[in-house]
Design an enzyme around this catalytic site. Sequence first.
Site, PDB file in Angstrom:
ATOM      1  N   SER A  73      -8.537 -12.091  21.054  1.00  0.00           N
ATOM      2  CA  SER A  73      -8.730 -10.632  20.208  1.00  0.00           C
ATOM      3  C   SER A  73      -7.432  -9.916  20.523  1.00  0.00           C
ATOM      4  O   SER A  73      -7.039  -9.381  19.359  1.00  0.00           O
ATOM      5  CB  SER A  73      -9.898  -9.850  20.718  1.00  0.00           C
ATOM      6  N   ASN A 153     -13.534 -21.022  12.777  1.00  0.00           N
ATOM      7  CA  ASN A 153     -14.280 -21.115  13.921  1.00  0.00           C
ATOM      8  C   ASN A 153     -15.836 -21.281  13.720  1.00  0.00           C
ATOM      9  O   ASN A 153     -16.431 -21.710  14.455  1.00  0.00           O
ATOM     10  CB  ASN A 153     -14.340 -19.639  15.032  1.00  0.00           C
ATOM     11  N   GLN A 181      -8.972 -21.544  17.673  1.00  0.00           N
ATOM     12  CA  GLN A 181      -9.742 -22.759  17.378  1.00  0.00           C
ATOM     13  C   GLN A 181      -8.910 -24.055  17.280  1.00  0.00           C
ATOM     14  O   GLN A 181      -9.659 -24.962  17.720  1.00  0.00           O
ATOM     15  CB  GLN A 181     -10.702 -22.494  16.469  1.00  0.00           C
ATOM     16  N   HIS A 203     -10.376 -19.438  26.735  1.00  0.00           N
ATOM     17  CA  HIS A 203     -11.464 -20.052  26.930  1.00  0.00           C
ATOM     18  C   HIS A 203     -11.981 -21.032  25.988  1.00  0.00           C
ATOM     19  O   HIS A 203     -13.258 -21.668  26.063  1.00  0.00           O
ATOM     20  CB  HIS A 203     -12.574 -18.882  27.321  1.00  0.00           C
ATOM     21  N   THR A 239      -0.220  -5.418  35.964  1.00  0.00           N
ATOM     22  CA  THR A 239      -0.031  -6.529  36.836  1.00  0.00           C
ATOM     23  C   THR A 239      -0.577  -7.736  36.326  1.00  0.00           C
ATOM     24  O   THR A 239      -1.935  -7.966  35.895  1.00  0.00           O
ATOM     25  CB  THR A 239      -0.656  -6.116  38.374  1.00  0.00           C
ATOM     26  N   CYS A 326     -20.443 -13.699  17.369  1.00  0.00           N
ATOM     27  CA  CYS A 326     -20.404 -11.993  17.154  1.00  0.00           C
ATOM     28  C   CYS A 326     -21.420 -11.480  16.243  1.00  0.00           C
ATOM     29  O   CYS A 326     -21.681 -10.447  16.309  1.00  0.00           O
ATOM     30  CB  CYS A 326     -19.027 -11.697  16.897  1.00  0.00           C
TER      31      CYS A 326
HETATM   32  C1  LIG Z   1     -12.886 -16.717  19.805  1.00  0.00           C
HETATM   33  C2  LIG Z   1     -11.990 -16.570  19.048  1.00  0.00           C
HETATM   34  C3  LIG Z   1     -11.322 -15.262  19.068  1.00  0.00           C
HETATM   35  C4  LIG Z   1     -11.321 -14.356  20.065  1.00  0.00           C
HETATM   36  O1  LIG Z   1     -10.953 -14.655  21.273  1.00  0.00           O
HETATM   37  P1  LIG Z   1     -11.439 -13.987  22.544  1.00  0.00           P
HETATM   38  O2  LIG Z   1     -10.576 -14.518  23.689  1.00  0.00           O
HETATM   39  O3  LIG Z   1     -12.628 -14.213  22.733  1.00  0.00           O
HETATM   40  O4  LIG Z   1     -11.034 -12.573  22.357  1.00  0.00           O
HETATM   41  C5  LIG Z   1     -10.459 -15.068  17.748  1.00  0.00           C
HETATM   42  N1  LIG Z   1     -10.260 -15.717  16.916  1.00  0.00           N
HETATM   43  C6  LIG Z   1     -10.742 -17.144  16.772  1.00  0.00           C
HETATM   44  C7  LIG Z   1     -10.738 -17.819  15.391  1.00  0.00           C
HETATM   45  C8  LIG Z   1     -11.771 -17.444  17.850  1.00  0.00           C
HETATM   46  O5  LIG Z   1     -12.544 -18.426  17.758  1.00  0.00           O
END
Ligand SMILES: *Cc1c(COP(=O)(O)O)cnc(C)c1O
Length: 397
Positions: A73, A153, A181, A203, A239, A326
């Site tokens: 994000s 996504n 993704q 993640h 940091t 979301c």
């Molecule tokens: C998960 C996702 C995000 C957001 O990433 P975060 O690390 O959770 O902020 C943005 N764009 C896409 C396409 C995602 O799947």
Amino acid sequence: MKKIIYVDNAATTAMSDRAVEAMSRYFKEVYGNPSSLHTVGQTAKEALDEARASIAKCLNCEPREIYFTSGGSEADNQGIRSAALQGAKKGKKHIISTAFEHHAVLHTLKKLESEGFEVTYLDVHSDGLVTAEQVKAAIRPDTALVTVMYANNEVGTIQPIAEIGKVCREAGVTFHTDAVQAVGHIPVDVKADNIDMLSLSGHKFHGPKGVGALYCRRGLPLLTFIEGGAQERGKRAGTENLAGVAGMAAALGEACENLGKNALYLTRLREKLIDGLLKIPHSRLNGDRSKRLPGNVNMCFEGIEGESLLLLLDAKGICASSGSACTSGSLDPSHVLLALGLPHEVAHGSLRLSLCETNTEEDIDYIISEVPKVVEYLRNMSPVWEELQKGIRKHLI
Ligand SMILES: *Cc1c(COP(=O)(O)O)cnc(C)c1O
């Protein structure tokens, strides 16, 4: 304990052993501040440099073109706003994007619209794809930025990023892609794909949460959102999250090493799952069947609500999603499925199953055996389904 089948890897993934192990060094052993000039600090600095170089190698860019962030994000926000405001300096206040971006992109664009930018949202075809021709036709002399996601996504469709990048390069327009993704799942090469800016997140490929990166091609200006120290070449103070960055680098290295093997395995599971679920009457696969992420299955079942389906599947140990994490909890259907042109009634009955390498053939067999039962159960108590059966309502699938 009941066996849990986790098929929501587009929302987040479990960390890999290698990533956990890589991180553990940075809590008590290599704990220095990379900005400190002493040995402890410099050891941390070396580790930071190594992680940056390793991530750069996976994307085919230079280490200095990688800026660490708190996730996908933040990278989306920083990349898009930087390119937009740079354009505005030259009187260019037009942006091109698509209707099915992640909210990190869409909400950033909405904010820019309120600040006087004009955004063209390209229509997404019913197969979940936009074309380079659409981008080309939308570019104007005042276009500052094109931002199109690498892979969606929800429906998993992979966009023709290299072609879109080429169109942008030829027109001299900055091209950003939300590749959260895609990175670690399909080959991504910022040079071959003509990408100027790219967002990624740890993640989504078995790395830690709360850490990501923005690739920004050398020479392109980047805005500083967080003022303070000179970290990240002065573009993001604070940091460094060294453990997170190291975990992300380890996870990405592992994902890139195994990219081909994983994609092959997941595609086989995906195809089996799609074939199995399409046997349910009045069901459909959302998004192009082949131009999609190896682990993504997104289906609609007529006459039911995705949320009820999810809860009943959860009770059977299957953890899936009805759309993006979301929007779950809200009653609006997914903006992505609506962008593909699905009617509201159909979009409401969606199910996303996103697989990863630890899912097994047995998991797929179990899902294929359970989903039809749950769909039938829900249809039997659905007023909409009754109307469909009686011909009061017309089938849309
Ligand atoms: C998960 C996702 C995000 C957001 O990433 P975060 O690390 O959770 O902020 C943005 N764009 C896409 C396409 C995602 O799947």
